[in-house]
Motif scaffolding. Structure first.
Motif, mmCIF file in Angstrom:
data_model
loop_
_atom_site.group_PDB
_atom_site.id
_atom_site.type_symbol
_atom_site.label_atom_id
_atom_site.label_comp_id
_atom_site.label_asym_id
_atom_site.label_seq_id
_atom_site.Cartn_x
_atom_site.Cartn_y
_atom_site.Cartn_z
ATOM 1 N N LYS A 35 27.946 41.660 47.178
ATOM 2 C CA LYS A 35 29.369 41.285 47.150
ATOM 3 C C LYS A 35 29.596 40.009 46.344
ATOM 4 C CE LYS A 35 31.258 44.085 50.394
ATOM 5 N NZ LYS A 35 31.925 45.217 49.895
ATOM 6 N N TYR A 36 28.714 39.010 46.485
ATOM 7 C CA TYR A 36 28.923 37.755 45.757
ATOM 8 C C TYR A 36 28.831 37.972 44.249
ATOM 9 C CZ TYR A 36 23.821 37.488 45.294
ATOM 10 O OH TYR A 36 22.515 37.760 44.986
ATOM 11 N N GLU A 37 28.001 38.918 43.803
ATOM 12 C CA GLU A 37 27.891 39.194 42.372
ATOM 13 C C GLU A 37 29.149 39.896 41.862
ATOM 14 O OE1 GLU A 37 24.692 41.083 39.202
ATOM 15 O OE2 GLU A 37 24.280 41.185 41.357
ATOM 16 N N ILE A 38 29.658 40.835 42.622
ATOM 17 C CA ILE A 38 30.898 41.521 42.235
ATOM 18 C C ILE A 38 32.044 40.523 42.166
ATOM 19 C CG2 ILE A 38 32.602 43.213 42.990
ATOM 20 C CD1 ILE A 38 30.281 44.863 44.083
ATOM 21 N N TYR A 39 32.144 39.640 43.165
ATOM 22 C CA TYR A 39 33.220 38.650 43.166
ATOM 23 C C TYR A 39 33.069 37.662 42.022
ATOM 24 C CZ TYR A 39 34.595 40.403 47.736
ATOM 25 O OH TYR A 39 35.015 41.193 48.760
ATOM 26 N N SER A 40 31.855 37.294 41.675
ATOM 27 C CA SER A 40 31.668 36.364 40.556
ATOM 28 C C SER A 40 32.057 37.033 39.231
ATOM 29 C CB SER A 40 30.235 35.838 40.507
ATOM 30 O OG SER A 40 29.330 36.887 40.270
ATOM 31 N N TYR A 41 31.733 38.322 39.062
ATOM 32 C CA TYR A 41 32.171 39.042 37.862
ATOM 33 C C TYR A 41 33.689 39.124 37.806
ATOM 34 C CZ TYR A 41 27.386 40.627 37.007
ATOM 35 O OH TYR A 41 26.053 40.685 36.745
ATOM 36 N N TYR A 42 34.302 39.368 38.950
ATOM 37 C CA TYR A 42 35.758 39.465 39.005
ATOM 38 C C TYR A 42 36.405 38.128 38.638
ATOM 39 C CZ TYR A 42 40.419 40.359 40.833
ATOM 40 O OH TYR A 42 41.767 40.494 40.958
ATOM 41 N N VAL A 43 35.871 37.036 39.150
ATOM 42 C CA VAL A 43 36.404 35.710 38.838
ATOM 43 C C VAL A 43 36.221 35.393 37.356
ATOM 44 C CG1 VAL A 43 36.028 33.234 39.226
ATOM 45 C CG2 VAL A 43 36.188 34.797 41.167
ATOM 46 N N CYS A 93 38.792 37.395 35.387
ATOM 47 C CA CYS A 93 40.132 36.824 35.522
ATOM 48 C C CYS A 93 40.282 35.542 34.711
ATOM 49 C CB CYS A 93 40.446 36.566 36.989
ATOM 50 S SG CYS A 93 40.727 38.083 37.912
#
Length: 96
Positions: free
Chosen positions: A9-17, A20
């Motif tokens: 999850k932290y990797e997906i969120y970092s890619y999303y950030v 953006c």
């Protein structure tokens, strides 16, 4: 085919950030450039009416390329793409 596992999850969120932030950065550049050229009188002189009520900038290379040089060849190019795609889909092995 291969190992299928979800990303953490932290990797997906970092890619999303990061995505953006890159989008906001690109948007800020576009906004800055459009605001810096808002009152350019030379631009208004080169805008002429085009097809379907659109306006065409005659000083823009891409507009002039598509509507002068490639105008005669666009139907041939598009039909060539369609025919090539059809031939490739007929020759490619179909999954069972």
């Amino acid at each position: 085919m291969g190992i299928k596992a979800a990303l953490p999850k932290y990797e997906i969120y970092s890619y999303y950030v990061m995505l953006c932030l890159a989008m906001f950065w690109a948007t800020s550049w576009i906004f800055e450039v459009s605001n810096s050229n808002i009152n350019r009188k030379a631009f208004k002189a080169s805008v002429k009416p085009s097809y379907f009520g659109r306006k065409m900038d005659t000083s823009d290379f891409e507009w002039m390329m598509w509507f002068s040089t490639f105008r005669a060849h666009i139907l041939f190019a598009l039909s060539g793409h369609v025919l090539f795609a059809k031939i490739c889909s007929m020759l490619a092995p179909q999954p069972l």
